[in-house]
Write a protein that holds these residues in place. Sequence first.
Motif, PDB file in Angstrom:
ATOM      1  N   PRO A 180       0.808  -1.229   0.000  1.00 22.46           N
ATOM      2  CA  PRO A 180       0.000   0.000   0.000  1.00 22.46           C
ATOM      3  C   PRO A 180       0.837   1.274   0.000  1.00 22.46           C
ATOM      4  O   PRO A 180       0.459   2.265  -0.637  1.00 22.46           O
ATOM      5  CB  PRO A 180      -0.845  -0.125   1.284  1.00 22.46           C
ATOM      6  CG  PRO A 180      -0.133  -1.119   2.130  1.00 22.46           C
ATOM      7  CD  PRO A 180       0.532  -2.068   1.193  1.00 22.46           C
ATOM      8  N   MET A 227       2.042   1.687  -3.557  1.00 20.14           N
ATOM      9  CA  MET A 227       0.937   2.101  -4.414  1.00 20.14           C
ATOM     10  C   MET A 227       0.670   3.595  -4.262  1.00 20.14           C
ATOM     11  O   MET A 227       0.467   4.309  -5.264  1.00 20.14           O
ATOM     12  CB  MET A 227      -0.317   1.294  -4.083  1.00 20.14           C
ATOM     13  CG  MET A 227      -0.241  -0.158  -4.495  1.00 20.14           C
ATOM     14  SD  MET A 227      -1.628  -1.127  -3.859  1.00 20.14           S
ATOM     15  CE  MET A 227      -2.964  -0.473  -4.838  1.00 20.14           C
ATOM     16  N   GLU A 243       1.080   6.322  -7.315  1.00 22.53           N
ATOM     17  CA  GLU A 243      -0.018   7.165  -7.771  1.00 22.53           C
ATOM     18  C   GLU A 243       0.371   8.640  -7.840  1.00 22.53           C
ATOM     19  O   GLU A 243      -0.254   9.419  -8.565  1.00 22.53           O
ATOM     20  CB  GLU A 243      -1.233   6.990  -6.857  1.00 22.53           C
ATOM     21  CG  GLU A 243      -1.932   5.650  -7.009  1.00 22.53           C
ATOM     22  CD  GLU A 243      -3.177   5.550  -6.168  1.00 22.53           C
ATOM     23  OE1 GLU A 243      -3.486   6.530  -5.452  1.00 22.53           O
ATOM     24  OE2 GLU A 243      -3.850   4.508  -6.218  1.00 22.53           O
ATOM     25  N   ALA A 263      -1.389  -2.617 -10.169  1.00 18.82           N
ATOM     26  CA  ALA A 263      -2.208  -3.832 -10.172  1.00 18.82           C
ATOM     27  C   ALA A 263      -1.473  -4.989  -9.506  1.00 18.82           C
ATOM     28  O   ALA A 263      -2.081  -5.795  -8.778  1.00 18.82           O
ATOM     29  CB  ALA A 263      -2.585  -4.193 -11.607  1.00 18.82           C
ATOM     30  N   ALA A 292      -1.542  -4.409  -5.796  1.00 19.03           N
ATOM     31  CA  ALA A 292      -2.892  -4.656  -5.278  1.00 19.03           C
ATOM     32  C   ALA A 292      -3.144  -6.154  -5.135  1.00 19.03           C
ATOM     33  O   ALA A 292      -3.749  -6.609  -4.153  1.00 19.03           O
ATOM     34  CB  ALA A 292      -3.928  -4.028  -6.206  1.00 19.03           C
ATOM     35  N   ALA A 293      -2.673  -6.936  -6.109  1.00 18.24           N
ATOM     36  CA  ALA A 293      -2.832  -8.389  -6.034  1.00 18.24           C
ATOM     37  C   ALA A 293      -2.084  -8.958  -4.840  1.00 18.24           C
ATOM     38  O   ALA A 293      -2.555  -9.898  -4.186  1.00 18.24           O
ATOM     39  CB  ALA A 293      -2.340  -9.026  -7.329  1.00 18.24           C
ATOM     40  N   MET A 324      -1.559  -7.386  -2.005  1.00 18.89           N
ATOM     41  CA  MET A 324      -2.367  -7.070  -0.827  1.00 18.89           C
ATOM     42  C   MET A 324      -3.481  -8.097  -0.653  1.00 18.89           C
ATOM     43  O   MET A 324      -3.718  -8.593   0.450  1.00 18.89           O
ATOM     44  CB  MET A 324      -2.972  -5.669  -0.955  1.00 18.89           C
ATOM     45  CG  MET A 324      -2.005  -4.523  -0.713  1.00 18.89           C
ATOM     46  SD  MET A 324      -2.870  -2.933  -0.705  1.00 18.89           S
ATOM     47  CE  MET A 324      -3.876  -3.103   0.759  1.00 18.89           C
ATOM     48  N   ARG A 325      -4.171  -8.406  -1.745  1.00 16.23           N
ATOM     49  CA  ARG A 325      -5.278  -9.376  -1.662  1.00 16.23           C
ATOM     50  C   ARG A 325      -4.782 -10.765  -1.262  1.00 16.23           C
ATOM     51  O   ARG A 325      -5.480 -11.509  -0.570  1.00 16.23           O
ATOM     52  CB  ARG A 325      -6.014  -9.436  -3.002  1.00 16.23           C
ATOM     53  CG  ARG A 325      -6.783  -8.168  -3.340  1.00 16.23           C
ATOM     54  CD  ARG A 325      -7.730  -8.388  -4.507  1.00 16.23           C
ATOM     55  NE  ARG A 325      -7.018  -8.724  -5.738  1.00 16.23           N
ATOM     56  CZ  ARG A 325      -6.539  -7.825  -6.593  1.00 16.23           C
ATOM     57  NH1 ARG A 325      -6.684  -6.535  -6.348  1.00 16.23           N
ATOM     58  NH2 ARG A 325      -5.934  -8.210  -7.702  1.00 16.23           N
ATOM     59  N   ILE A 331      -6.691   3.500  -0.239  1.00 17.92           N
ATOM     60  CA  ILE A 331      -6.089   2.307  -0.848  1.00 17.92           C
ATOM     61  C   ILE A 331      -6.368   1.080   0.005  1.00 17.92           C
ATOM     62  O   ILE A 331      -6.668  -0.008  -0.513  1.00 17.92           O
ATOM     63  CB  ILE A 331      -4.572   2.519  -1.040  1.00 17.92           C
ATOM     64  CG1 ILE A 331      -4.324   3.510  -2.184  1.00 17.92           C
ATOM     65  CG2 ILE A 331      -3.851   1.197  -1.318  1.00 17.92           C
ATOM     66  CD1 ILE A 331      -2.879   3.937  -2.330  1.00 17.92           C
ATOM     67  N   GLU A 337      -9.898   0.026  -0.824  1.00 14.59           N
ATOM     68  CA  GLU A 337     -10.149  -0.427  -2.195  1.00 14.59           C
ATOM     69  C   GLU A 337      -9.533  -1.785  -2.523  1.00 14.59           C
ATOM     70  O   GLU A 337     -10.051  -2.503  -3.384  1.00 14.59           O
ATOM     71  CB  GLU A 337      -9.609   0.624  -3.166  1.00 14.59           C
ATOM     72  CG  GLU A 337     -10.349   1.951  -3.096  1.00 14.59           C
ATOM     73  CD  GLU A 337      -9.612   3.069  -3.809  1.00 14.59           C
ATOM     74  OE1 GLU A 337      -8.599   2.774  -4.500  1.00 14.59           O
ATOM     75  OE2 GLU A 337     -10.022   4.231  -3.665  1.00 14.59           O
ATOM     76  N   HIS A 338      -8.461  -2.143  -1.846  1.00 18.02           N
ATOM     77  CA  HIS A 338      -7.715  -3.328  -2.271  1.00 18.02           C
ATOM     78  C   HIS A 338      -7.650  -4.423  -1.212  1.00 18.02           C
ATOM     79  O   HIS A 338      -6.748  -5.257  -1.224  1.00 18.02           O
ATOM     80  CB  HIS A 338      -6.307  -2.921  -2.709  1.00 18.02           C
ATOM     81  CG  HIS A 338      -6.319  -1.944  -3.846  1.00 18.02           C
ATOM     82  ND1 HIS A 338      -6.690  -2.308  -5.115  1.00 18.02           N
ATOM     83  CD2 HIS A 338      -6.046  -0.618  -3.882  1.00 18.02           C
ATOM     84  CE1 HIS A 338      -6.619  -1.249  -5.908  1.00 18.02           C
ATOM     85  NE2 HIS A 338      -6.243  -0.214  -5.188  1.00 18.02           N
ATOM     86  N   GLN A 339      -8.634  -4.411  -0.283  1.00 17.54           N
ATOM     87  CA  GLN A 339      -8.747  -5.485   0.701  1.00 17.54           C
ATOM     88  C   GLN A 339     -10.196  -5.961   0.744  1.00 17.54           C
ATOM     89  O   GLN A 339     -10.897  -5.738   1.725  1.00 17.54           O
ATOM     90  CB  GLN A 339      -8.312  -5.011   2.094  1.00 17.54           C
ATOM     91  CG  GLN A 339      -6.853  -4.619   2.210  1.00 17.54           C
ATOM     92  CD  GLN A 339      -6.472  -4.311   3.655  1.00 17.54           C
ATOM     93  OE1 GLN A 339      -5.883  -5.128   4.341  1.00 17.54           O
ATOM     94  NE2 GLN A 339      -6.796  -3.110   4.116  1.00 17.54           N
TER      95      GLN A 339
END
Length: 217
Positions: free
Chosen positions: A117, A120, A124, A135, A138-139, A141-142, A191, A194-196
């Motif tokens: 994060p 990211m 940005e 991306a 973000a992947a 993080m997931r 962030i 949005e990404h969890q």
Amino acid sequence: MRPALVLPKEALDLIRVYRIPFSTNVERVALAAGHKGVAIEWVDVDPSNRSAVEDVSGQQLVPVLVEGDEIVSDSPVIVDWLERRFPEPPLYPRDPPRRAEVRVFVDWFNNVWKRPPNLMAAEEEQPEPDAARIAKLAARMRSYIPLFEDLLDGRDYLFGEFGAADLFAFPFLKYAVFGTPAGDEERFHHILVEHQPLDAGSSLHAWAERVDAHPRS
């Protein structure tokens, strides 16, 4: 050998902590102090003018703890300071192997989990953000979410009882459950929302609600 003298909390010097609104790292200290029943005098600082923090600590990041002539910066260092000064109730298990496990988790969370994060948010801000890199981060993080779910399988807190692992992780993971509060414009926090992606019935969701009810100083 005479036993060590332990002063009651009310006999110690006043503890001040400098903070800014919505700070994840400040919330770590609030949870640690609340767990131990330690009173904190909070010093509110304008995020756009951190001169008061710099004057006392030589840098601009919060939290900063001040007790007498002692000045302590950085949330992990402050939490360790509270653990040494107020050992009861503990934040880390007394059993050395279990204590080491929690220490490993805390180091992983601070040095590995937080990188995507943070990276990211920095990407940005670039004139031409790299969408593919964002991306990929973000992947990552997931991909961490199942690890927390596994830690919470059959128990209320990350390592069984509320402690350091929970207070270090909660201020960041909570955004996946509660979103951003009114007035919180910090892009980093958005962030985290949005990404969890979380299922409302997940163990992590229930854990966040449980920790949110924990006392804070």
